[in-house]
Design a protein around this motif. Structure first.
Motif, mmCIF file in Angstrom:
data_model
loop_
_atom_site.group_PDB
_atom_site.id
_atom_site.type_symbol
_atom_site.label_atom_id
_atom_site.label_comp_id
_atom_site.label_asym_id
_atom_site.label_seq_id
_atom_site.Cartn_x
_atom_site.Cartn_y
_atom_site.Cartn_z
ATOM 1 N N HIS A 100 35.321 40.151 52.292
ATOM 2 C CA HIS A 100 36.381 39.631 51.362
ATOM 3 C C HIS A 100 36.578 38.025 51.264
ATOM 4 N N GLU A 101 36.240 37.303 52.415
ATOM 5 C CA GLU A 101 36.321 35.781 52.283
ATOM 6 C C GLU A 101 35.337 35.283 51.214
ATOM 7 N N GLU A 102 34.169 35.755 51.258
ATOM 8 C CA GLU A 102 33.125 35.256 50.198
ATOM 9 C C GLU A 102 33.783 35.534 49.070
ATOM 10 N N LEU A 103 34.130 36.783 48.559
ATOM 11 C CA LEU A 103 34.676 37.103 47.413
ATOM 12 C C LEU A 103 35.825 36.144 46.827
ATOM 13 N N CYS A 104 36.700 35.939 47.713
ATOM 14 C CA CYS A 104 37.874 34.963 47.298
ATOM 15 C C CYS A 104 37.453 33.662 47.047
ATOM 16 N N LYS A 105 36.274 33.083 47.968
ATOM 17 C CA LYS A 105 35.538 32.001 47.804
ATOM 18 C C LYS A 105 35.252 31.897 46.347
ATOM 19 N N LEU A 106 34.210 32.955 46.028
ATOM 20 C CA LEU A 106 33.644 32.989 44.705
ATOM 21 C C LEU A 106 34.599 32.862 43.515
ATOM 22 N N LEU A 107 35.814 33.936 43.665
ATOM 23 C CA LEU A 107 36.684 33.980 42.567
ATOM 24 C C LEU A 107 37.499 32.515 42.455
ATOM 25 N N LYS A 108 37.646 31.792 43.632
ATOM 26 C CA LYS A 108 38.256 30.596 43.344
ATOM 27 C C LYS A 108 37.457 29.404 42.512
ATOM 28 N N GLU A 109 36.113 29.678 42.745
ATOM 29 C CA GLU A 109 34.934 28.729 41.934
ATOM 30 C C GLU A 109 34.994 29.231 40.725
ATOM 31 N N TYR A 110 34.924 30.442 40.596
ATOM 32 C CA TYR A 110 34.726 30.857 39.117
ATOM 33 C C TYR A 110 36.013 30.426 38.314
ATOM 34 N N LYS A 142 28.442 47.618 54.724
ATOM 35 C CA LYS A 142 29.273 47.289 55.808
ATOM 36 C C LYS A 142 30.450 46.576 54.913
ATOM 37 N N TYR A 143 30.355 46.420 53.732
ATOM 38 C CA TYR A 143 31.619 45.623 52.776
ATOM 39 C C TYR A 143 32.479 46.832 52.151
ATOM 40 N N LEU A 144 32.061 48.088 52.101
ATOM 41 C CA LEU A 144 32.662 48.898 51.499
ATOM 42 C C LEU A 144 33.862 49.623 52.363
ATOM 43 N N ARG A 145 35.116 49.683 51.602
ATOM 44 C CA ARG A 145 35.977 50.125 52.524
ATOM 45 C C ARG A 145 37.328 50.692 51.495
ATOM 46 N N ASP A 146 38.395 51.186 52.205
ATOM 47 C CA ASP A 146 39.566 51.797 51.208
ATOM 48 C C ASP A 146 40.174 50.511 50.840
ATOM 49 N N PHE A 147 41.032 50.976 49.905
ATOM 50 C CA PHE A 147 41.840 49.910 49.073
ATOM 51 C C PHE A 147 43.017 48.980 50.124
ATOM 52 N N ASN A 148 43.050 47.751 49.815
ATOM 53 C CA ASN A 148 43.897 47.095 50.444
ATOM 54 C C ASN A 148 44.852 46.353 49.515
ATOM 55 N N LEU A 149 46.189 46.279 49.441
ATOM 56 C CA LEU A 149 47.092 45.659 48.719
ATOM 57 C C LEU A 149 47.245 44.077 49.136
ATOM 58 N N LYS A 150 47.301 43.784 50.483
ATOM 59 C CA LYS A 150 47.111 42.432 50.659
ATOM 60 C C LYS A 150 45.818 41.668 50.418
ATOM 61 N N GLU A 151 44.588 42.451 50.456
ATOM 62 C CA GLU A 151 43.358 41.822 49.848
ATOM 63 C C GLU A 151 43.578 41.538 48.333
ATOM 64 N N LEU A 152 43.843 42.494 47.502
ATOM 65 C CA LEU A 152 44.275 42.353 46.080
ATOM 66 C C LEU A 152 45.074 41.115 46.031
ATOM 67 N N ASP A 153 46.183 40.827 46.829
ATOM 68 C CA ASP A 153 46.916 39.555 46.624
ATOM 69 C C ASP A 153 46.151 38.658 46.634
ATOM 70 N N GLU A 154 45.321 38.363 47.632
ATOM 71 C CA GLU A 154 44.674 37.285 48.008
ATOM 72 C C GLU A 154 43.265 36.853 46.781
ATOM 73 N N MET A 155 43.020 38.221 46.428
ATOM 74 C CA MET A 155 41.936 38.047 45.197
ATOM 75 C C MET A 155 42.341 37.273 44.150
ATOM 76 N N LEU A 156 43.699 37.938 43.891
ATOM 77 C CA LEU A 156 44.296 37.584 42.507
ATOM 78 C C LEU A 156 44.762 35.993 42.482
ATOM 79 N N ASP A 157 45.148 35.687 43.646
ATOM 80 C CA ASP A 157 45.619 34.364 44.180
ATOM 81 C C ASP A 157 44.465 33.361 43.800
ATOM 82 N N SER A 158 43.454 33.828 44.451
ATOM 83 C CA SER A 158 42.073 33.130 44.389
ATOM 84 C C SER A 158 41.407 32.832 43.070
ATOM 85 N N ALA A 159 41.612 33.817 42.102
ATOM 86 C CA ALA A 159 40.835 33.886 40.903
ATOM 87 C C ALA A 159 41.778 33.214 39.882
ATOM 88 N N ASN A 160 43.004 33.390 39.794
ATOM 89 C CA ASN A 160 43.974 32.532 39.029
ATOM 90 C C ASN A 160 43.663 32.882 37.735
#
Length: 382
Positions: A100-110, A142-160
């Motif tokens: 999740h941390e790496e995905l958010c980092k990538l989304l911010k870079e994108y 190891k990265y596959l998991r159930d849905f998480n609204l907090k994670e979605l918020d963080e993804m959306l914030d990073s992705a802009n």
């Protein structure tokens, strides 16, 4: 600058077609004529060949040695440069699963990528992380998991705003709440890498999913006593279905049957290509796995599992026509118009209309690329 393309067999949107000319001013289409009376500063003679909207690849992991999971700015621009030679004028950067941390980092870079040349970068397609372990394919379990609204918020914030598409498995816990929030934030959800049965998949479509990621691959099948996601694709009459037409992911007869069942209005051609596309045959690392590229096919060395493809969109449309006998109108529908709707750029791309972006290609009658124009500028000519 005013550019006229004349003597063209103009394929408008997959349904309408005229012979004539178009006028491009700066980066927009400003006039379409059924004769050759338009004038401009620069005149291109299409010599009776097809003029169609540029192709849009919404599922692409990389090309030419660059993987979108690494170095976003460099990867986007290097891939964009090459795609114009393949008739692809717009694309999504598809990501395999990471932390999740790496995905958010990538989304911010994108979100900060400047697409300086070549094909248009439309945004990110995140394939996961809310996927089925059983149908993980190459995804790191190891990265596959159930849905998480907090994670979605963080993804959306990073992705802009750059996170455009997510592939999800709707049978996982928390799907409905996640889907509602994702859709509210203008993300497109596609069903894939999923163990859902047909009922669950059909319910997910009602919850707002747009369609299916690489139909047949990494999902439950159309079995007469155990109907799965493929069954749902056959039952529904609106959802889009991505299709990898390389003759390997989906065999020729199945492509033909799918075309007969779904028709061109629901099929979206994709490459699902990895970094080995456009490169010599050999060994490449994709999703942290050693893979062997041979021609247009890629397989994990250890297991033999399919590992994306190495086809171009030109390969996809040529194969589709060869397998099914589909028309040029159908090709435009499946390679330009339908992907523009899934990517939510159909207001500016995906068809030849006044006011739309001048993203155009010329193909000869054998579907060989003769010219690519992006934003009104000719970037490739043969």
């Amino acid at each position: 600058m005013k550019t006229v393309i004349k003597n063209a067999d103009i394929i408008i949107d997959g349904e309408n077609r005229i012979s004539g000319s178009i006028l491009v001013e700066d980066d927009k289409i400003v006039e379409i004529s059924d004769n050759n009376d338009l004038s401009g500063d620069n005149v291109i003679d299409a010599m009776g060949n097809y003029l169609m909207p540029g192709m849009i690849d919404i599922h692409l992991h990389g090309s030419y040695g660059y993987d979108f999971i690494n170095n976003p700015s460099l990867s986007v621009n290097k891939v964009a440069e090459g795609l114009i030679k393949e008739g692809t004028t717009s694309f999504m950067a598809s990501l395999t699963v990471v932390s999740h941390e790496e995905l958010c980092k990538l989304l911010k870079e994108y979100s900060e990528v400047k697409n300086n040349n070549g094909a248009n970068f439309l945004g990110v397609h995140s394939e996961g992380p809310y996927l089925s372990v059983k149908y993980k394919a190459l995804m790191d379990e190891k990265y596959l998991r159930d849905f998480n609204l907090k994670e979605l918020d963080e993804m959306l914030d990073s992705a802009n705003g750059v996170l455009k598409i997510m592939t999800v498995a709707p049978e996982r816990d928390g799907f409905k709440e996640f889907a509602a929030k994702a859709l509210k934030n203008n993300a497109t959800l596609m069903i894939g890498h999923s163990s859902a049965d047909s009922k669950t998949a059909l319910e997910a479509l009602k919850e707002g999913c747009t369609g299916f990621t690489h139909l047949y691959n990494a999902m439950t099948q159309h079995l007469h006593r155990d109907p799965g996601i493929v069954t749902a694709a056959f039952i529904d009459d609106k959802a889009y279905a991505e299709l990898i037409v390389d003759g390997f992911h989906v065999r020729e007869d199945i492509v033909k049957a799918t075309y007969k069942i779904l028709g061109p209005k629901r099929i979206c051609l994709i490459t699902d290509a990895m970094l080995g596309k456009g490169m010599d045959d050999g060994i490449y690392t994709f999703s942290n796995l050693k893979c062997k590229k041979t021609g247009n096919t890629v397989q994990v060395i250890e297991t033999g599992r399919i590992a994306g493809s190495a086809i171009t969109m030109l390969d996809a449309i040529k194969n589709m026509q060869r397998f099914t006998g589909c028309s040029i109108n159908d090709i435009v529908k499946m390679s330009s118009y339908n992907p523009s709707i899934i990517a939510k750029v159909n207001d500016t791309k995906g068809s030849i209309e006044k006011g739309k972006d001048a993203d155009l290609i010329i193909l000869d009658k054998d579907l060989n690329l003769k010219m690519t124009m992006v934003n009104g500028e000719v970037l490739f000519i043969k």
